[in-house]
Design a protein around this motif. Structure first.
Motif: not given
Length: 315
Positions: A161, A221, A228, A243
């Protein structure tokens, strides 16, 4: 020395001030009663700042929970060692270095910073200081997220991302270089940049259906929230969602979710630096500004793409 300081958490970057602070006491540092065993003084040539740094508790309090304002933010540095504390090994005065400084101590938006030698790696002479500062945080975070926590291997697929941003573009490049299939996401305007930084596919998060990506082995992420949660459903059995946005809000049905905070690791910094030298990865630097203009650089009137680097001394 000149330094950027913050004193009021509520003001964010708008509360930054350029002030005069005492230079590090190198004579005391070299003695047995010095500040910390293993510290070095670094003459800062370039430094970086993380966007949400002023939200971190460590910016405002020390390891014992005591207020430490006015504090100097910034934890990414490239510069030259000018002094060694008692007991320091592995570095020498005059050596070019780069790396991360301790979260709970004054940082790098200054002409000098004091940092533990174990947090620094040699900066090769053919890598300029602003590149070193620009890759210290992004390179380490991407490396650790992909390989330490994500267990990424050649032939696997990874959804990155924010793949046109400073961190996402580094993750995309390192993943591609490691032999993974890279799918990058972002806004429509970021399509070409994302592909230029190594992604083989692009997903427009505003107009495309993320779910059409299908199953992936790893999600990297940097967004959190609903993105998410939707991404967690794409992780294959045995896969991972990694993440950097804080505790994971969603977990894959048959995989694991991991949140992490980057840690200093000189050997990994050297791995990233070697890839920069070889041309296998490149930094994504958007704005370079002098220390005197740091306030404006961190309070832009327009959206800034890439990493903002403060160049404290001439290149």
């Amino acid at each position: 020395m000149k330094a950027i300081v913050v004193t009021d958490r509520a003001l964010g970057t708008a509360g930054m001030q350029l002030v005069e602070r005492p230079d590090p006491d190198t004579e005391r540092l070299a003695g047995l009663e010095g500040a910390n065993y293993g510290d070095v003084v670094v003459e800062v040539h370039a430094s970086g700042f993380t966007g949400d740094e002023l939200e971190w508790p460590s910016t405002w309090i020390d390891r014992r929970g005591r207020d430490r304002t006015p504090s100097i933010p910034g934890h990414e540095v490239a510069g030259v060692v000018t002094a060694l504390s008692y007991g320091t090994a592995g570095l020498s005065v005059g050596q070019r270095v780069f790396g991360l400084t301790d979260w709970t101590r004054d940082g790098t938006l200054a002409e000098y910073t004091v940092v533990e030698a174990r947090n620094l790696a040699p900066l090769p002479g053919d890598i300029d200081f602003r590149t070193g500062a620009g890759v210290a945080m992004t390179g380490l975070t991407a490396w650790q997220g992909l390989f330490e926590h994500g267990h990424l291997k050649a032939g696997q697929s990874v959804l990155v991302h924010g793949a046109a941003g400073a961190l996402g573009s580094m993750a995309a490049q390192l993943a591609r270089e490691a032999g993974a299939y890279v799918i990058g996401t972002g806004r429509a305007a970021a399509r070409q940049t994302t592909l230029d930084y190594g992604a083989q596919e692009f997903v427009d998060l505003e107009n495309d259906r993320l779910e059409e990506v299908g199953g992936v082995d790893l999600v990297f992420d940097v967004i959190g929230g609903d993105i998410q949660k939707r991404s967690a459903r794409l992780v294959k059995a045995g896969g991972r969602l990694v993440t950097v946005t804080g505790p994971a809000e969603a977990r894959p049905a048959e995989g694991v979710a991991i949140d992490f905070v980057v840690v200093s690791h000189p050997a990994q910094l050297s791995e990233v630096a070697q890839r920069v030298r070889d041309g296998r990865v490149r930094t994504n630097i958007g704005t370079v500004a002098p220390l005197d203009d740091a306030f404006a650089a961190f309070n832009p009137t327009q959206r800034v793409r890439g990493k903002t680097v403060i160049q404290t001394r001439p290149a």
